[in-house]
Design a protein around this motif. Sequence first.
Motif, short mmCIF file in Angstrom:
data_model
loop_
_atom_site.label_atom_id
_atom_site.label_comp_id
_atom_site.label_asym_id
_atom_site.label_seq_id
_atom_site.Cartn_x
_atom_site.Cartn_y
_atom_site.Cartn_z
N SER A 95 0.81 -1.22 0.00
CA SER A 95 0.00 0.00 0.00
C SER A 95 0.85 1.27 0.00
O SER A 95 0.31 2.37 0.00
CB SER A 95 -0.93 0.01 1.22
OG SER A 95 -1.80 -1.11 1.19
N GLY A 96 2.16 1.09 0.04
CA GLY A 96 3.03 2.25 -0.05
C GLY A 96 3.67 2.68 1.25
O GLY A 96 4.23 3.79 1.32
N ALA A 97 3.62 1.84 2.29
CA ALA A 97 4.29 2.18 3.54
C ALA A 97 5.80 2.25 3.31
O ALA A 97 6.35 1.50 2.50
CB ALA A 97 3.97 1.15 4.62
N PHE A 98 6.47 3.14 4.04
CA PHE A 98 7.91 3.28 3.91
C PHE A 98 8.62 2.04 4.44
O PHE A 98 9.58 1.55 3.85
CB PHE A 98 8.39 4.52 4.66
CG PHE A 98 9.87 4.77 4.56
CD1 PHE A 98 10.41 5.41 3.46
CD2 PHE A 98 10.73 4.34 5.56
CE1 PHE A 98 11.78 5.63 3.36
CE2 PHE A 98 12.10 4.55 5.48
CZ PHE A 98 12.62 5.19 4.36
N ASP A 99 8.14 1.54 5.57
CA ASP A 99 8.71 0.35 6.20
C ASP A 99 7.75 -0.12 7.27
O ASP A 99 6.73 0.53 7.55
CB ASP A 99 10.08 0.66 6.81
CG ASP A 99 11.00 -0.57 6.85
OD1 ASP A 99 10.46 -1.70 6.84
OD2 ASP A 99 12.22 -0.39 6.89
N PHE A 100 8.05 -1.26 7.90
CA PHE A 100 7.22 -1.72 9.02
C PHE A 100 8.12 -2.27 10.11
O PHE A 100 9.26 -2.70 9.87
CB PHE A 100 6.22 -2.78 8.55
CG PHE A 100 6.85 -4.11 8.24
CD1 PHE A 100 6.91 -5.11 9.21
CD2 PHE A 100 7.39 -4.39 6.99
CE1 PHE A 100 7.49 -6.34 8.93
CE2 PHE A 100 7.97 -5.60 6.71
CZ PHE A 100 8.03 -6.59 7.69
N LEU A 101 7.60 -2.25 11.32
CA LEU A 101 8.30 -2.78 12.48
C LEU A 101 7.34 -3.64 13.29
O LEU A 101 6.16 -3.31 13.43
CB LEU A 101 8.83 -1.64 13.37
CG LEU A 101 9.97 -0.79 12.81
CD1 LEU A 101 10.14 0.46 13.65
CD2 LEU A 101 11.27 -1.60 12.80
N GLU A 102 7.87 -4.74 13.84
CA GLU A 102 7.05 -5.59 14.69
C GLU A 102 7.06 -5.07 16.12
O GLU A 102 8.09 -4.63 16.63
CB GLU A 102 7.58 -7.03 14.68
CG GLU A 102 7.40 -7.74 13.35
CD GLU A 102 7.82 -9.21 13.42
OE1 GLU A 102 8.19 -9.66 14.53
OE2 GLU A 102 7.78 -9.88 12.40
N LYS A 103 5.90 -5.09 16.75
CA LYS A 103 5.79 -4.70 18.16
C LYS A 103 5.93 -5.95 19.04
O LYS A 103 5.38 -7.01 18.68
CB LYS A 103 4.44 -4.03 18.43
CG LYS A 103 4.25 -2.71 17.72
CD LYS A 103 2.83 -2.19 17.81
CE LYS A 103 2.38 -1.94 19.22
NZ LYS A 103 1.01 -1.37 19.27
N PRO A 104 6.63 -5.82 20.16
CA PRO A 104 7.37 -4.62 20.61
C PRO A 104 8.68 -4.49 19.84
O PRO A 104 9.36 -5.48 19.59
CB PRO A 104 7.61 -4.92 22.09
CG PRO A 104 7.68 -6.41 22.16
CD PRO A 104 6.71 -6.93 21.14
N CYS A 105 9.02 -3.27 19.46
CA CYS A 105 10.23 -3.06 18.66
C CYS A 105 11.37 -2.53 19.53
O CYS A 105 11.14 -1.75 20.46
CB CYS A 105 9.95 -2.10 17.51
SG CYS A 105 9.23 -0.53 17.99
N ALA A 106 12.56 -2.97 19.23
CA ALA A 106 13.74 -2.51 19.96
C ALA A 106 13.99 -1.04 19.65
O ALA A 106 13.81 -0.60 18.51
CB ALA A 106 14.96 -3.35 19.57
N PRO A 107 14.41 -0.25 20.64
CA PRO A 107 14.67 1.17 20.40
C PRO A 107 15.63 1.43 19.24
O PRO A 107 15.39 2.32 18.42
CB PRO A 107 15.27 1.65 21.73
CG PRO A 107 14.69 0.73 22.76
CD PRO A 107 14.58 -0.61 22.07
N ALA A 108 16.69 0.63 19.16
CA ALA A 108 17.67 0.84 18.09
C ALA A 108 17.05 0.62 16.72
O ALA A 108 17.34 1.35 15.75
CB ALA A 108 18.87 -0.09 18.28
N ALA A 109 16.19 -0.41 16.61
CA ALA A 109 15.53 -0.69 15.33
C ALA A 109 14.59 0.44 14.94
O ALA A 109 14.53 0.86 13.77
CB ALA A 109 14.77 -2.00 15.42
#
Length: 407
Positions: A95-109
Motif C-alpha cells: 500500500s506504499g508504507a515506507f517500512d514496518f516494524l514488529e511490536k514490541p520493537c527494539a529502540p535501536a531498530a
Amino acid sequence: MTRRVLLVDDDASVREALGQTLELADLLPTLAGSYIEAKDHLSADFRGVVVSDIRMPGKDGFALLDFAHTVDPELPVILLTGEGDVPTAVRGMASGAFDFLEKPCAPAALIAVVEKALKTRDLVLENRALKAQVQSGDAAARLLRGSSALSQKMRADARAVARTMADVLITGEPGVGTAKMAEVIHLLSAISRGPFLKIAAAGATPTSLAANFREAEGGSLFFDEIAALPQPAQFALIEGMEDPSAPRVIAGTYQDLGKLAENGSFHPDLYYRLDAARIHIPPLRDRREDIPALFRHYLAIACEQAALPLPEVPPETMQRLVAEDWPGNARALMNAAMRYAMGMTEPDSSPELGLAERMAEVERTFLAEALRDHAGNATEAARALKLPRKTFYDKLARHGLKPEDYR
C-alpha cells in the motif's frame, strides 16, 4: 535535518514509551492516539515522518496511510504490526508504507528506520524547494542585482551558505541590504516554505525571543543589527539555538562583532556560533559598475509605485551617479531614484571628487561593462570600445580589472 515524528498509537503506555525513545534520540515526537487526532497534523509541507500502529479503534493505520498519501504521496509512513503478522506487513508495504516494524520493537531498530525515513523526507523537501526555485527564478539572481565580479561572488556565496543550513552572519556597511540578503538565503534554502521572521535585535528580550522562536519554527529568524542585542537576550538566544526545533538564525550587523566579543560587549560563544557561515556585502563604491543597473531598477520600482512615467536618465546624470561614493549604499541610491522619479532633484556628484577622479570612475565602469557584455573576452571587449589591445590591457591594470573575473 528534519527531526519531527508524528507517532500514532491508541495504547497510551506504548505511545509514551515510544515517544520517550524518540526524544532520547534528539527527535521531536508529536503524539496522537487516533486517526482523527493524527490527520490534523498532516499537510503537504509536513516536515517530518509518520509512525503509526495498524490496529486501532475506528479508522486504523491503513486508513491513516491512505490519508497521508492523499495529502502527500511522498510522505514516509512507518507501520507498526503485531509480532509475526507477516500478511499485514506485506499488505502495508504493497500500500506504499515506507517500512514496518514488529511490536514490541527494539529502540535501536525504531530509531534506525525513523532516521532513514527522515533523510528521505529531507531529500524530497529539498528537491521540491529546488524545483520551485527553477520555476520562479533563482532568488539570488532576482533580488541581488549587479553584474560586477563582486556581485557574482556575493550571489554564489548566498547559494552556498543557503545549502548548508548553518546559522549565518551577514556583514556590511549601513544600507547595503543585510535584510534582503537574509531573505535570499532563506528563499534558497530547503526551508524556503517555512516562515521568515525579521526582528530588531535592540528590542529583543528573553520573553520576546521565546515567542519569536515559536513563530519562526520550521523557517528562518533574522536579527537586524545583532550587535545591539541586549546581554540577557544574548544568553537566551544561545540557549534557544541549542534546541533541535529552533529556526535557522540569520544575523546582520554593520559593526565588527569580533572586536565586540573581545572587549566583552558581545558574547563570544554567540559570535563564534554565528561566524561559522559569513557573507560580506561589499559597498557600492567597490562595485561602481553595478550602479547604472541598480539605479534603473530602483527608478522603475519608484515610478510603478507612484504611478509615474519612467523618465530618461541622460548619460551625464548616470556618470555623476557612478562617481558618487554612496556612503548610504543601496538605501541611499534607492532614495535618489525616488527623488529622481518625482522630478525633485538630480543626484549631485561628490564634492570630494575632482574631474580626473570622476572620469576615472566612468572609464572603469565602461571597461567593466564591456568585459561583462563579452563574457570576459578581452579581444572582443577592446574591439567594442575601439581601443588597441595594449591600451585596453593597460587600462584594465590601472583599474584593477581582470577579464577572468567576468567569464
